[in-house]
Design a protein around this motif. Structure first.
Motif, PDB file in Angstrom:
ATOM      1  N   PHE A 246       0.833  -1.203   0.000  1.00 14.31           N
ATOM      2  CA  PHE A 246       0.000   0.000   0.000  1.00 14.31           C
ATOM      3  C   PHE A 246       0.869   1.255   0.000  1.00 14.31           C
ATOM      4  O   PHE A 246       0.685   2.159  -0.821  1.00 14.31           O
TER       5      PHE A 246
ATOM      6  N   VAL B 180       2.624   1.762  -3.326  1.00 18.68           N
ATOM      7  CA  VAL B 180       1.807   2.401  -4.365  1.00 18.68           C
ATOM      8  C   VAL B 180       1.751   3.914  -4.152  1.00 18.68           C
ATOM      9  O   VAL B 180       1.853   4.694  -5.103  1.00 18.68           O
ATOM     10  N   LEU B 181       1.644   4.331  -2.891  1.00 16.16           N
ATOM     11  CA  LEU B 181       1.610   5.769  -2.618  1.00 16.16           C
ATOM     12  C   LEU B 181       2.923   6.432  -3.046  1.00 16.16           C
ATOM     13  O   LEU B 181       2.918   7.494  -3.663  1.00 16.16           O
TER      14      LEU B 181
ATOM     15  N   ALA C 186       3.156   6.687  -6.808  1.00 19.76           N
ATOM     16  CA  ALA C 186       2.361   7.791  -7.320  1.00 19.76           C
ATOM     17  C   ALA C 186       3.093   9.106  -7.096  1.00 19.76           C
ATOM     18  O   ALA C 186       3.131   9.972  -7.978  1.00 19.76           O
TER      19      ALA C 186
END
Lengths: 455, 316
Positions: free
Chosen positions: B192, B195-196, B199
């Motif tokens: 998780f 992914v942050l 980005a």
């Protein structure tokens, strides 16, 4: 966890997808409801009565007990083919009781459930159970006189029977027959000669130790507070000690008696007659390989030892009478209860009572797991009397003492963990007897002082 | 696990006082309210309502198995919580778990994201591999790790014994239980944060890197002077989200150790569960929840302040 958008590069304003998430959730919930007509979900949400031919039964039995219970359920299903018995096994101990209590409080209990008698008072005080009136039991062929008196007495709260006992399962003493024979502790029929008082038990353990070359006896000390509690409670109750009174609001530990019993137990480990720091796996290994002549444990471990090379070479008797004026055995009982339930009507209740009766009549199967049946027609039958070693310790069921009633006591409870941890500290030599007694007081104090949630 | 709702902090346009715009805005307002009504209803019924009821309960001797609030006890529940060594002990376990998991979950996710961003081929596959564990349900994850770590027959103890190291009791001792559950959590949730970070990295314009390359910047210098500062909002966000998530530890601990041995690894959420449900003391558990809520609130406020400062310095 979080539904933080990660699409910032393409869109200046992150677009929350919460609506789709909620929508999807609603869809899933609706689908579940639709597919579950007559399911526990529908029963719980809309208060619908379950189908009339379905009987739900919750218990907490796994392992050997679970297998025996499944056999008894098979017998019931064969004799009542029109009834759909739905039996659910949940995790033993606190998780089971939490679920049973909350399901009942939430209006979606099973039709019938299992409760340890040591946990019964709290359930009754919380108003979660329905009583069994004497005339109803007689009408269904289960008069209170047909049960082990101690169990029936413990199942009686506020003058009414609130549970139908299935068994009594005492804490007992195992002995290795070849070891004890060599140590001269057996009579001509290979039965253990009576042991009475602390000196005789110590002498017997010493004699066994000389034969095994390792230990006289063994009991789990580390990582098993319940066994510590049962072992200590047996001797402490014999000495006339008590723990709590007034439904747990008052601590009544007798410091002198508790210290006397703890000192006796510590002397056995200190002198090397019994190991001072040993867990369940170690106990199994020592006793099953003949490195200890005696074992203090629950009778429910008989199937475990039958599966070892020791099978056929051990016997089981009540814990000897060590302290006090009369023998006492620490025990608990499994029992059937009918939770309070608005969907319960006369017909359903009759179905449940017939189910319980069938279970009791087949409790010889249950006795195979080591338990003493509470249903006297089975307990006094020739078939049970021939069942060894179970028939040896029927006396323990008659002298059974249970955990004292309180909202924080009973099988697998905080009470058992607190007392058990203190006893373990004393047995392993981490704490002196008097400081272990102090730990009992300080451990129970917050519970005794707290405003009781029920009662 | 509870949901952490993050305000994205984007500036809201200040409404103009011109009259045609105002009617337009009020129409938009109505539509906005209508569109969010389903959510607001759910939010009120399932979040605000129970929260207010919880505050009320914390002043009563409420029982989980009986209806009604029970007898009023004033501040007695709070007094008992604040003086309970069991409560502060479990609070300590939760904090220790947070300390154990937050640094690896932030640093590893950052490193993995940097590496994954540099891969030229099979980038999608790599991203999938790192994120895949996160979609697994906690029950499956704990079951798998339970088998991996279990004494005598588990895979990890066996590997360790095979290379001559006597394996520790992964789930039987307090110290190792924390580490075992932390390892599980890192493996499970690193995706998780990954992914942050990914980005965040993609948000950095390539022109900046090009300019740095033309100016002869070393990779290390690029990392320190360009990537890190431009990624600062993401780093702060990930760190704070991770602290909040770790403070909510319950599932993995409950399923792997049950708070054991004894209650030596019991996190504060399980303390609340034990007292509220197993011991039927809903009022007392509600008081413990409020104390815990205040602590989490303080952490959130720290994040709020940090975020504002970050925005000021970055000028976003």
């Amino acid at each position: 966890m979080t539904d933080n958008s990660v699409q910032r590069r393409t869109q200046p304003h992150p677009s929350p997808t919460r609506r789709t998430i909620v929508g999807a959730g609603l869809g899933a919930a609706a689908a579940e409801l639709l597919s579950g007509c007559g399911s526990p979900v529908a029963t719980g949400l809309f208060g619908l009565a379950p189908p009339s031919d379905k009987l739900t039964y919750w218990n907490l039995f796994s392992g050997g007990d679970g297998a025996n219970m499944a056999k008894m359920e098979k017998v019931y299903e064969r004799s009542h083919p029109s009834i759909d018995l739905s039996a659910t096994t949940l995790s033993w101990g606190t998780p089971y009781y939490t679920k049973l209590a909350l399901a009942t409080a939430g209006g979606a209990p099973p039709d019938v459930g299992i409760v340890h008698l040591s946990r019964l008072d709290t359930f009754v005080e919380a108003g979660l159970l329905t009583p069994f009136p004497a005339d109803e039991l007689t009408a269904f062929g289960m008069p209170a006189t047909n049960f082990t008196p101690r169990a029936a007495q413990k199942a009686t709260v506020d003058g009414q029977l609130h549970a139908i006992p299935l068994d009594t399962h005492p804490f007992v003493m195992y002995y290795n027959i070849p070891v004890c024979r060599k140590a001269g502790l057996l009579d001509a029929d290979d039965n253990l000669k009576p042991i009475h008082g602390p000196a005789e038990l110590t002498a017997a353990l010493l004699a066994a130790k000389k034969v095994t070359g390792h230990y006289g006896g063994v009991v789990a000390v580390i990582g098993d507070p319940a066994t510590n509690l049962r072992y200590f409670s047996t001797l402490y109750y014999q000495a006339g000690g008590t723990y709590i009174a007034d439904a747990g609001q008052k601590i009544t530990i007798d410091n002198d008696k508790a210290a006397q019993v703890l000192t006796f137990m510590r002397n056995l480990t200190k002198s090397g007659l019994m190991p001072a720091t040993i867990n369940d796996a170690g106990v199994l290994s020592l006793f099953s390989t003949g490195k200890a002549g005696f074992l203090f444990d629950g009778e429910w471990d008989i199937p475990t030892y039958r599966a070892t090379p020791l099978n056929g070479k051990f016997n089981v008797v009540p814990i000897p009478h060590i302290f006090g004026p009369k023998p006492v055995a620490y025990a608990d009982s499994h029992s059937f209860v009918i939770p309070r339930n608005s969907a319960m009507d006369k017909n359903r209740r009759a179905m449940v009572l017939t189910f319980i009766k069938t279970m009791l009549e087949n409790s010889l199967i249950w006795a195979g797991g080591g338990h003493v049946p509470a249903w006297t027609p089975v307990r006094d039958s020739a078939a049970f009397k021939a069942l060894k070693p179970q028939a040896n310790y029927v006396a323990a069921a008659e002298t059974a003492m249970y955990d004292p009633p309180a909202w924080y006591s009973g099988a697998g409870s905080d009470f058992e963990n607190i007392i058990g941890a203190a006893v373990a500290n004393s047995q392993s030599g981490v704490s002196s007897a008097s400081s272990a007694v102090g730990q009992m007081w300080s451990g129970l104090r917050p519970y005794a002082d707290a405003k009781a949630p029920v009662g | 696990m509870a949901t952490t709702v993050i305000d994205d902090g984007l500036p809201v346009a200040v409404p103009d006082s011109g009259s045609p715009l105002r009617t337009q805005r009020s129409g938009e307002n109505r539509a906005g309210w209508l569109l969010s009504a389903p959510f607001i209803v759910f939010y009120l019924i399932f979040l605000i309502g129970p929260a207010l009821y919880g505050i009320l309960m914390s002043f009563f001797n409420t029982t989980s198995v009986k209806s009604g609030l029970g007898a009023a006890v004033g501040l007695a529940n709070y007094r008992e919580v604040l003086t309970s060594s069991a409560f502060w002990g479990s609070m300590g376990h939760t904090l220790w778990f947070t300390v154990l998991t937050t640094p690896p979950l932030v640093i590893l996710a950052f490193v993995f994201a940097i590496l994954a961003e540099r891969i030229r081929r099979g980038r999608a596959l790599v991203r999938f591999i790192f994120f895949a564990p996160f979609v697994m349900p906690v029950t499956s994850v704990t079951m798998i790790f339970g088998w991996l770590f279990t004494a005598q027959i588990g895979l990890f103890p066996k590997w360790l014994s095979d290379i001559g190291i006597s394996p520790p009791n992964f789930l039987g001792t307090t110290g190792w239980s924390f580490i075992t559950v932390a390892l599980l959590t890192v493996w499970w949730t690193v995706g998780f944060n990954f992914v942050l970070f990914l980005a965040g990295l993609q948000e950095i314009p390539t022109e900046v890197y090009e300019a740095a390359a033309i100016d002869g910047s070393t990779p290390r210098k690029t990392m320190w002077s360009i990537t890190m500062p431009l990624l600062r909002p993401t780093i702060v966000l990930v760190t704070m989200l991770q602290i909040l998530a770790s403070l909510q530890i319950f599932n993995q601990m409950y399923l792997m150790t049950g708070g054991g041995p004894g209650t030596s690894t019991r996190p504060v959420m399980e303390f609340i569960y034990d007292y509220g449900f197993s011991d039927y003391r809903a009022g007392y558990a509600a008081a413990a929840t409020m104390v815990y809520f205040v602590i989490v609130l303080v952490v959130s406020l720290v994040w709020f302040v940090l975020r504002r400062q970050t925005r000021k310095t970055v000028g976003a």
